[in-house]
Design an enzyme around this catalytic site. Structure first.
Site, mmCIF file in Angstrom:
data_model
loop_
_atom_site.group_PDB
_atom_site.id
_atom_site.type_symbol
_atom_site.label_atom_id
_atom_site.label_comp_id
_atom_site.label_asym_id
_atom_site.label_seq_id
_atom_site.Cartn_x
_atom_site.Cartn_y
_atom_site.Cartn_z
ATOM 1 N N SER A 1 36.118 42.219 40.048
ATOM 2 C CA SER A 1 34.703 42.602 40.166
ATOM 3 C C SER A 1 34.570 43.500 41.392
ATOM 4 O O SER A 1 35.448 43.498 42.267
ATOM 5 C CB SER A 1 33.857 41.334 40.348
ATOM 6 O OG SER A 1 32.507 41.671 40.622
ATOM 7 N N TYR B 1 32.402 32.861 44.374
ATOM 8 C CA TYR B 1 32.708 33.905 43.385
ATOM 9 C C TYR B 1 33.415 35.095 44.057
ATOM 10 O O TYR B 1 34.453 35.569 43.574
ATOM 11 C CB TYR B 1 31.401 34.363 42.738
ATOM 12 C CG TYR B 1 31.580 35.374 41.639
ATOM 13 C CD1 TYR B 1 32.099 35.005 40.400
ATOM 14 C CD2 TYR B 1 31.215 36.712 41.823
ATOM 15 C CE1 TYR B 1 32.253 35.940 39.384
ATOM 16 C CE2 TYR B 1 31.366 37.644 40.809
ATOM 17 C CZ TYR B 1 31.887 37.257 39.588
ATOM 18 O OH TYR B 1 32.045 38.174 38.585
HETATM 19 N N1 NAD Z 1 28.729 40.469 33.630
HETATM 20 C C1 NAD Z 1 28.950 41.129 34.745
HETATM 21 O O1 NAD Z 1 28.096 41.902 35.181
HETATM 22 C C2 NAD Z 1 30.258 40.985 35.468
HETATM 23 C C3 NAD Z 1 30.482 41.782 36.590
HETATM 24 C C4 NAD Z 1 31.717 41.726 37.222
HETATM 25 C C5 NAD Z 1 32.712 40.902 36.742
HETATM 26 N N2 NAD Z 1 32.462 40.125 35.648
HETATM 27 C C6 NAD Z 1 33.536 39.252 35.186
HETATM 28 O O2 NAD Z 1 33.753 39.446 33.801
HETATM 29 C C7 NAD Z 1 34.152 38.234 33.188
HETATM 30 C C8 NAD Z 1 33.243 37.904 32.023
HETATM 31 O O3 NAD Z 1 31.914 37.791 32.492
HETATM 32 P P1 NAD Z 1 30.657 37.617 31.520
HETATM 33 O O4 NAD Z 1 29.512 38.205 32.246
HETATM 34 O O5 NAD Z 1 31.002 38.064 30.174
HETATM 35 O O6 NAD Z 1 30.527 36.011 31.546
HETATM 36 P P2 NAD Z 1 29.780 35.069 30.459
HETATM 37 O O7 NAD Z 1 29.485 33.801 31.177
HETATM 38 O O8 NAD Z 1 28.653 35.808 29.872
HETATM 39 O O9 NAD Z 1 30.910 34.813 29.367
HETATM 40 C C9 NAD Z 1 32.105 34.188 29.786
HETATM 41 C C10 NAD Z 1 32.857 33.609 28.616
HETATM 42 O O10 NAD Z 1 34.016 32.957 29.166
HETATM 43 C C11 NAD Z 1 34.065 31.629 28.682
HETATM 44 N N3 NAD Z 1 34.651 30.754 29.686
HETATM 45 C C12 NAD Z 1 34.088 30.366 30.853
HETATM 46 N N4 NAD Z 1 34.900 29.515 31.496
HETATM 47 C C13 NAD Z 1 36.003 29.374 30.714
HETATM 48 C C14 NAD Z 1 37.185 28.614 30.836
HETATM 49 N N5 NAD Z 1 37.392 27.809 31.882
HETATM 50 N N6 NAD Z 1 38.122 28.703 29.871
HETATM 51 C C15 NAD Z 1 37.907 29.487 28.781
HETATM 52 N N7 NAD Z 1 36.793 30.217 28.606
HETATM 53 C C16 NAD Z 1 35.861 30.161 29.565
HETATM 54 C C17 NAD Z 1 32.628 31.241 28.375
HETATM 55 O O11 NAD Z 1 32.556 30.179 27.433
HETATM 56 C C18 NAD Z 1 32.065 32.556 27.851
HETATM 57 O O12 NAD Z 1 32.286 32.700 26.463
HETATM 58 C C19 NAD Z 1 34.129 37.172 34.287
HETATM 59 O O13 NAD Z 1 35.419 37.006 34.810
HETATM 60 C C20 NAD Z 1 33.210 37.788 35.323
HETATM 61 O O14 NAD Z 1 33.473 37.308 36.612
HETATM 62 C C21 NAD Z 1 31.261 40.145 35.010
#
Ligand code: NAD
Length: 265
Positions: free
Chosen positions: A142, A156
């Site tokens: 991120s 985080y």
């Molecule tokens: N959305 C953003 O703006 C953003 C920005 C920077 C980084 N990220 C990173 O991108 C990735 C995805 O983020 P997102 O926004 O889609 O999150 P989200 O919460 O919308 O979706 C995450 C998915 O991962 C699954 N998950 C969570 N914990 C888990 C585990 N222990 N084992 C297996 N599956 C698991 C959840 O069930 C869900 O389906 C994350 O690593 C997050 O840190 C997201």
């Protein structure tokens, strides 16, 4: 355009948000996939993608923080498809709390899911990549932690910055064995995670938080999960064959502005 035809991809956190977007782009480019998630919704995602794109998709309901489960998921992928060419290690969580109130349990959840979960994914797929002579790993870091941070994100931010270090070390360690390792550094995309963070930040008006994010991005909007999926597809494909150990900021220029009010716009 990335060519993923007949490549086998192992994608974590694929039931929702970015992982679902990544899986959709991989399906569009012809990849066969193992989709891993804690949620059984991942099975519906697999059905949708098989119907829409005619690709083969299998699923594993499990926890990335559990090493044995990740090993089993990788084993099932190789049993079904014969190899694992690409791993998109995307599953992650974010919980907000003022630092002095952040419990050890909340700290450890970030370490377990974000750091150990990615570590486990790497250790689960790399033996197959070594056996078949190469592969590509794309890690969801991120901008948070390595480049910027907001209050309440200590767990985080710490965990996401750690993934940049993991990316660089593995890239060097496996360079001669043809395994490339890169990471994404996303600003914001609208996903269930970001909607939950907006709700925690302003329970009365979460939409104002989303609008505030968009207002701080020079491009004026959040990313879509599919735009993030395109980056993951490029980094997983042969088109990025000389790129390893790199961090890719994908944030609509959100981290660039230097001084509010300064300049000609
Ligand atoms: N959305 C953003 O703006 C953003 C920005 C920077 C980084 N990220 C990173 O991108 C990735 C995805 O983020 P997102 O926004 O889609 O999150 P989200 O919460 O919308 O979706 C995450 C998915 O991962 C699954 N998950 C969570 N914990 C888990 C585990 N222990 N084992 C297996 N599956 C698991 C959840 O069930 C869900 O389906 C994350 O690593 C997050 O840190 C997201």
């Amino acid at each position: 355009m990335a060519n993923l035809k007949d490549k086998v991809a192992f994608i974590t956190g694929a039931a929702a948000g970015l992982g679902k977007g990544i899986a959709e782009v991989y399906a569009k480019y012809g990849a066969k996939m193992m989709l891993v998630d804690l949620s059984e919704d991942v099975e519906d995602v697999a059905d949708e993608l098989e119907d829409a794109y005619g690709v083969e998709v299998i699923t594993y309901v499990g926890n990335v923080a559990d090493k044995d489960e990740m090993i089993e998921a990788a084993q099932k992928t190789a049993e079904k498809f014969g190899e694992i060419n690409i791993a998109c290690l995307n599953a992650g969580i974010c919980r907000l709390a003022p630092f002095e109130e952040m419990s050890d349990e909340m700290r450890d959840l970030h370490i377990d899911v974000n750091i150990k979960g990615t570590w486990n994914g790497c250790q689960a797929v790399i033996p197959y990549m070594l056996k078949q002579g190469g592969g590509a790993i794309v890690i969801a870091s991120s901008v948070t932690g390595d480049l910027v941070a907001d209050p309440g994100e200590a767990g985080y931010a710490m965990s996401k910055a750690a993934l940049v270090g993991l990316t660089k070390c593995l890239a060097v360690e496996y360079a001669q064995r043809n395994i490339r390792v890169n990471c994404s550094q996303l600003g914001y995309a609208r996903t269930p995670m970001v909607e939950k963070m907006a709700l925690e930040s302003a329970p009365e008006d979460p939409e104002s938080v989303i609008a505030g994010i968009a207002g701080n991005v020079p491009m004026g909007r959040l990313a879509t999960p599919e735009e993030v999926g395109e980056l993951f597809a490029f980094l997983g494909s042969e088109e990025s064959s000389y790129i390893t150990g790199a961090q890719f900021v994908i944030d609509g220029a959100a981290t660039l502005p230097e001084t509010p009010g300064m300049g000609t716009n």
